[in-house]
Design a protein around this motif. Structure first.
Motif, PDB file in Angstrom:
ATOM      1  N   TYR A  25       2.529  37.698 -15.839  1.00 25.82           N
ATOM      2  CA  TYR A  25       3.937  38.092 -15.835  1.00 25.82           C
ATOM      3  C   TYR A  25       4.842  36.902 -15.513  1.00 25.82           C
ATOM      4  O   TYR A  25       4.495  36.040 -14.703  1.00 25.82           O
ATOM      5  CB  TYR A  25       4.176  39.198 -14.804  1.00 25.82           C
ATOM      6  N   TRP A  26       6.044  36.934 -16.130  1.00 24.18           N
ATOM      7  CA  TRP A  26       7.016  35.855 -15.970  1.00 24.18           C
ATOM      8  C   TRP A  26       8.407  36.444 -15.802  1.00 24.18           C
ATOM      9  O   TRP A  26       8.691  37.541 -16.287  1.00 24.18           O
ATOM     10  CB  TRP A  26       6.992  34.937 -17.201  1.00 24.18           C
ATOM     11  N   GLN A  27       9.307  35.681 -15.106  1.00 25.28           N
ATOM     12  CA  GLN A  27      10.674  36.148 -14.895  1.00 25.28           C
ATOM     13  C   GLN A  27      11.613  34.951 -14.760  1.00 25.28           C
ATOM     14  O   GLN A  27      11.212  33.876 -14.306  1.00 25.28           O
ATOM     15  CB  GLN A  27      10.770  37.027 -13.642  1.00 25.28           C
ATOM     16  N   MET A  28      12.867  35.145 -15.146  1.00 28.96           N
ATOM     17  CA  MET A  28      13.883  34.107 -15.023  1.00 28.96           C
ATOM     18  C   MET A  28      14.327  33.963 -13.571  1.00 28.96           C
ATOM     19  O   MET A  28      14.367  34.947 -12.819  1.00 28.96           O
ATOM     20  CB  MET A  28      15.090  34.441 -15.896  1.00 28.96           C
ATOM     21  N   VAL A  29      14.669  32.717 -13.176  1.00 34.24           N
ATOM     22  CA  VAL A  29      15.275  32.458 -11.869  1.00 34.24           C
ATOM     23  C   VAL A  29      16.461  31.519 -12.074  1.00 34.24           C
ATOM     24  O   VAL A  29      16.478  30.704 -13.006  1.00 34.24           O
ATOM     25  CB  VAL A  29      14.275  31.843 -10.863  1.00 34.24           C
ATOM     26  N   ASP A  30      17.450  31.618 -11.185  1.00 28.52           N
ATOM     27  CA  ASP A  30      18.614  30.739 -11.260  1.00 28.52           C
ATOM     28  C   ASP A  30      18.343  29.441 -10.498  1.00 28.52           C
ATOM     29  O   ASP A  30      17.255  29.281  -9.904  1.00 28.52           O
ATOM     30  CB  ASP A  30      19.860  31.459 -10.742  1.00 28.52           C
ATOM     31  N   PRO A  31      19.279  28.488 -10.465  1.00 29.05           N
ATOM     32  CA  PRO A  31      19.018  27.215  -9.773  1.00 29.05           C
ATOM     33  C   PRO A  31      18.680  27.369  -8.293  1.00 29.05           C
ATOM     34  O   PRO A  31      18.044  26.493  -7.710  1.00 29.05           O
ATOM     35  CB  PRO A  31      20.329  26.443  -9.968  1.00 29.05           C
ATOM     36  N   SER A  32      19.069  28.499  -7.673  1.00 31.06           N
ATOM     37  CA  SER A  32      18.750  28.731  -6.262  1.00 31.06           C
ATOM     38  C   SER A  32      17.414  29.444  -6.079  1.00 31.06           C
ATOM     39  O   SER A  32      17.004  29.720  -4.944  1.00 31.06           O
ATOM     40  CB  SER A  32      19.860  29.559  -5.601  1.00 31.06           C
ATOM     41  N   GLY A  33      16.736  29.761  -7.178  1.00 35.38           N
ATOM     42  CA  GLY A  33      15.450  30.437  -7.097  1.00 35.38           C
ATOM     43  C   GLY A  33      15.523  31.938  -7.063  1.00 35.38           C
ATOM     44  O   GLY A  33      14.508  32.611  -6.841  1.00 35.38           O
ATOM     45  N   ASN A  34      16.705  32.529  -7.299  1.00 30.43           N
ATOM     46  CA  ASN A  34      16.857  33.982  -7.287  1.00 30.43           C
ATOM     47  C   ASN A  34      16.424  34.573  -8.629  1.00 30.43           C
ATOM     48  O   ASN A  34      16.945  34.172  -9.685  1.00 30.43           O
ATOM     49  CB  ASN A  34      18.316  34.354  -7.013  1.00 30.43           C
ATOM     50  N   PRO A  35      15.492  35.523  -8.625  1.00 27.36           N
ATOM     51  CA  PRO A  35      15.043  36.113  -9.891  1.00 27.36           C
ATOM     52  C   PRO A  35      16.083  37.057 -10.473  1.00 27.36           C
ATOM     53  O   PRO A  35      16.877  37.667  -9.748  1.00 27.36           O
ATOM     54  CB  PRO A  35      13.771  36.872  -9.498  1.00 27.36           C
ATOM     55  N   PHE A  36      16.070  37.187 -11.804  1.00 24.16           N
ATOM     56  CA  PHE A  36      16.969  38.136 -12.460  1.00 24.16           C
ATOM     57  C   PHE A  36      16.390  38.505 -13.822  1.00 24.16           C
ATOM     58  O   PHE A  36      15.543  37.804 -14.371  1.00 24.16           O
ATOM     59  CB  PHE A  36      18.387  37.553 -12.618  1.00 24.16           C
ATOM     60  N   GLY A  37      16.876  39.605 -14.367  1.00 28.95           N
ATOM     61  CA  GLY A  37      16.466  40.024 -15.701  1.00 28.95           C
ATOM     62  C   GLY A  37      15.115  40.714 -15.731  1.00 28.95           C
ATOM     63  O   GLY A  37      14.455  40.931 -14.708  1.00 28.95           O
ATOM     64  N   GLU A  38      14.713  41.079 -16.943  1.00 26.79           N
ATOM     65  CA  GLU A  38      13.449  41.778 -17.144  1.00 26.79           C
ATOM     66  C   GLU A  38      12.265  40.848 -16.909  1.00 26.79           C
ATOM     67  O   GLU A  38      12.335  39.646 -17.160  1.00 26.79           O
ATOM     68  CB  GLU A  38      13.370  42.321 -18.577  1.00 26.79           C
ATOM     69  N   LYS A  39      11.159  41.439 -16.444  1.00 27.94           N
ATOM     70  CA  LYS A  39       9.897  40.691 -16.409  1.00 27.94           C
ATOM     71  C   LYS A  39       9.273  40.742 -17.800  1.00 27.94           C
ATOM     72  O   LYS A  39       9.298  41.775 -18.471  1.00 27.94           O
ATOM     73  CB  LYS A  39       8.942  41.300 -15.387  1.00 27.94           C
ATOM     74  N   ILE A  40       8.740  39.625 -18.236  1.00 28.21           N
ATOM     75  CA  ILE A  40       8.051  39.568 -19.522  1.00 28.21           C
ATOM     76  C   ILE A  40       6.615  39.122 -19.266  1.00 28.21           C
ATOM     77  O   ILE A  40       6.269  38.684 -18.163  1.00 28.21           O
ATOM     78  CB  ILE A  40       8.759  38.608 -20.498  1.00 28.21           C
ATOM     79  N   TRP A  41       5.762  39.235 -20.267  1.00 28.33           N
ATOM     80  CA  TRP A  41       4.354  38.955 -20.028  1.00 28.33           C
ATOM     81  C   TRP A  41       3.678  38.384 -21.265  1.00 28.33           C
ATOM     82  O   TRP A  41       4.185  38.443 -22.382  1.00 28.33           O
ATOM     83  CB  TRP A  41       3.626  40.228 -19.586  1.00 28.33           C
ATOM     84  N   ILE A  42       2.467  37.857 -21.011  1.00 25.59           N
ATOM     85  CA  ILE A  42       1.544  37.453 -22.073  1.00 25.59           C
ATOM     86  C   ILE A  42       0.327  38.358 -21.925  1.00 25.59           C
ATOM     87  O   ILE A  42      -0.294  38.400 -20.865  1.00 25.59           O
ATOM     88  CB  ILE A  42       1.130  35.988 -21.939  1.00 25.59           C
ATOM     89  N   ASP A  43      -0.016  39.074 -22.974  1.00 25.71           N
ATOM     90  CA  ASP A  43      -1.129  40.025 -22.948  1.00 25.71           C
ATOM     91  C   ASP A  43      -2.092  39.653 -24.070  1.00 25.71           C
ATOM     92  O   ASP A  43      -1.711  39.614 -25.247  1.00 25.71           O
ATOM     93  CB  ASP A  43      -0.588  41.453 -23.149  1.00 25.71           C
ATOM     94  N   PHE A  44      -3.354  39.363 -23.706  1.00 21.99           N
ATOM     95  CA  PHE A  44      -4.316  38.914 -24.727  1.00 21.99           C
ATOM     96  C   PHE A  44      -5.740  39.236 -24.279  1.00 21.99           C
ATOM     97  O   PHE A  44      -5.990  39.559 -23.107  1.00 21.99           O
ATOM     98  CB  PHE A  44      -4.177  37.412 -24.978  1.00 21.99           C
ATOM     99  N   ASN A  45      -6.637  39.146 -25.226  1.00 16.49           N
ATOM    100  CA  ASN A  45      -8.069  39.347 -24.968  1.00 16.49           C
ATOM    101  C   ASN A  45      -8.825  38.066 -25.309  1.00 16.49           C
ATOM    102  O   ASN A  45      -8.541  37.413 -26.300  1.00 16.49           O
ATOM    103  CB  ASN A  45      -8.622  40.498 -25.826  1.00 16.49           C
ATOM    104  N   VAL A  46      -9.801  37.730 -24.461  1.00 16.11           N
ATOM    105  CA  VAL A  46     -10.674  36.582 -24.712  1.00 16.11           C
ATOM    106  C   VAL A  46     -11.999  37.098 -25.225  1.00 16.11           C
ATOM    107  O   VAL A  46     -12.636  37.945 -24.600  1.00 16.11           O
ATOM    108  CB  VAL A  46     -10.880  35.755 -23.427  1.00 16.11           C
ATOM    109  N   ALA A  47     -12.391  36.621 -26.394  1.00 22.76           N
ATOM    110  CA  ALA A  47     -13.661  37.033 -26.998  1.00 22.76           C
ATOM    111  C   ALA A  47     -14.401  35.788 -27.478  1.00 22.76           C
ATOM    112  O   ALA A  47     -13.790  34.869 -28.008  1.00 22.76           O
ATOM    113  CB  ALA A  47     -13.417  37.978 -28.174  1.00 22.76           C
ATOM    114  N   PRO A  48     -15.712  35.725 -27.268  1.00 26.27           N
ATOM    115  CA  PRO A  48     -16.477  34.540 -27.711  1.00 26.27           C
ATOM    116  C   PRO A  48     -16.548  34.418 -29.217  1.00 26.27           C
ATOM    117  O   PRO A  48     -16.303  35.380 -29.948  1.00 26.27           O
ATOM    118  CB  PRO A  48     -17.862  34.787 -27.111  1.00 26.27           C
TER     119      PRO A  48
END
Length: 385
Positions: free
Chosen positions: A362-385
């Motif tokens: 999961y990832w989220q935006m932060v402002d220059p002071s480190g305050n988070p804002f906005g929606e959380k977004i993500w990377i979703d994947f499967n690892v297969a050999p």
């Protein structure tokens, strides 16, 4: 003949100077050798490698050997090795060894030695540690036949290149200085033989910090590979141009891929007195949810985001990792200057785990002071050999 020795401080100064020059030349030779080994064959790299080799040999030799009176011929001086300086001899041997080892690295401007066809598995190209590397993912496999593959000397080389995506696309929008861009190609071997010692080669403006070439080897005739490259817009505003094309033993072949970009400094309107920060997710541009990747594969994830607040996103705004599976690679992402109400592409570079399974981070935006804002977004994947 005057055999008077120079003062002690002069001899110490000469030795220290030679030692420093020899050490600097040795380090320079190692750095340039690593660049050559990884495929950087620019003229400046070759010249620096050769000159640092010569300077290192000269410096180490000066410290390791000295002129001394000959015991057999009085009045005559010869080169002798004084005891107590084995480190200088070790440096001399090391730097000569680097030069000898470099002779065993095949470079693209040297005629290749024909080798038998290799296995079907494509390989991943190598890049400097501080720069993300492109990855190759096979998308189709040719059917084995009993017909022997033609040798490189009789091979007819050809390649079909399809631009599979550019995020953001420099043809549609101007870029901010140092803004990252992901480029994806689908490259099909249309030659009459497997590819060996062929390269995906770049030529263009030097301000585009792109590796001159990297190998595409062990790709059978008819096989398609996916190639990803992460590049950064130059720091200086202006127009830039570059071209990629396959390079084989007889020269370039196949389709070309053209890159043209304009770099500008964004102009921002005045902010309201009490602006607010917000972000909306708009689209996954690469690696949709549930995508399948190989163990250890590099992932270039790109999102399309909208600055839905009344504050401009300027220096200090970042996208940061906030939860889920911690992956090797970046834990923060560069945010281009984005005016209020505009959309932008945000990119992170990560490496998939070695163990098969399902992963989400999961990832989220932060402002220059480190305050988070906005929606959380993500990377979703499967690892297969």
């Amino acid at each position: 003949m005057n055999d008077e020795k120079p003062p002690q401080w002069v001899r110490v100064f000469q030795m220290i100077t030679s030692l420093i020059l020899g050490f600097m030349a040795f380090v320079t030779a190692v750095v340039q050798f690593v660049k050559l080994w990884r495929g950087d064959t620019r003229l400046v790299t070759i010249v620096l490698f050769i000159s640092s080799m010569l300077l290192g040999i000269t410096g180490c030799a000066y410290v390791a050997f000295k002129r001394a009176p000959s015991p057999e011929a009085p009045g005559k001086k010869i080169w002798r090795y004084p005891r107590g300086r084995p480190w200088a001899i070790a440096g001399l041997v090391a730097i000569i060894g680097i030069g000898v080892l470099s002779l065993f690295r095949p470079l693209p401007f040297l005629p290749p030695t024909p080798t038998p066809p290799a296995s079907v598995t494509p390989v991943s190209p190598t890049r400097p540690a501080d720069t993300p590397t492109p990855t190759l993912t096979p998308t189709s496999s040719p059917t084995p036949t009993a017909t022997p593959a033609p040798t490189p000397s009789t091979c007819i080389y050809n390649a079909q290149v399809v631009d599979a995506g550019r995020y953001p696309d420099p043809a549609e929008t101007a870029l901010a200085p140092m803004q990252p861009v992901i480029i994806q190609w689908s490259i099909t071997n249309r030659s009459t033989c497997p590819w060996q010692r062929v390269y995906w080669r770049f030529s263009g403006d030097r301000e585009l910090d792109v590796l001159p070439y990297y190998p595409l080897e062990r790709v059978n005739a008819g096989e398609t590979v996916q190639v990803w490259e992460l590049i950064y817009a130059p720091r200086t505003p202006g127009r830039y141009r570059g071209v990629w094309q396959m390079q084989g033993p007889a020269g370039p072949f196949g389709d070309q891929s053209l890159l043209e970009m304009e770099v500008v400094i964004p102009q921002l309107s005045p902010l309201p007195p009490d602006c607010t920060n917000n972000m909306w997710f708009r689209a996954d541009l690469t690696y949709k949810d549930g995508s399948v990747v190989a163990p250890g594969q590099r992932i270039y994830k790109a999102w399309l985001l909208k600055n839905s607040g009344t504050c401009h996103w300027t220096e200090g705004y970042r996208l940061v990792y906030v939860g889920g599976t911690a992956l090797e690679g970046s834990d923060t992402a560069y945010i281009p200057v984005t005016p209020s109400g505009e959309r932008t592409v945000v990119i992170v570079s990560l490496i998939a785990p070695a163990e098969p399974g399902h992963y989400r981070t999961y990832w989220q935006m932060v402002d220059p002071s480190g305050n988070p804002f906005g929606e959380k977004i993500w990377i979703d994947f499967n690892v297969a050999p």
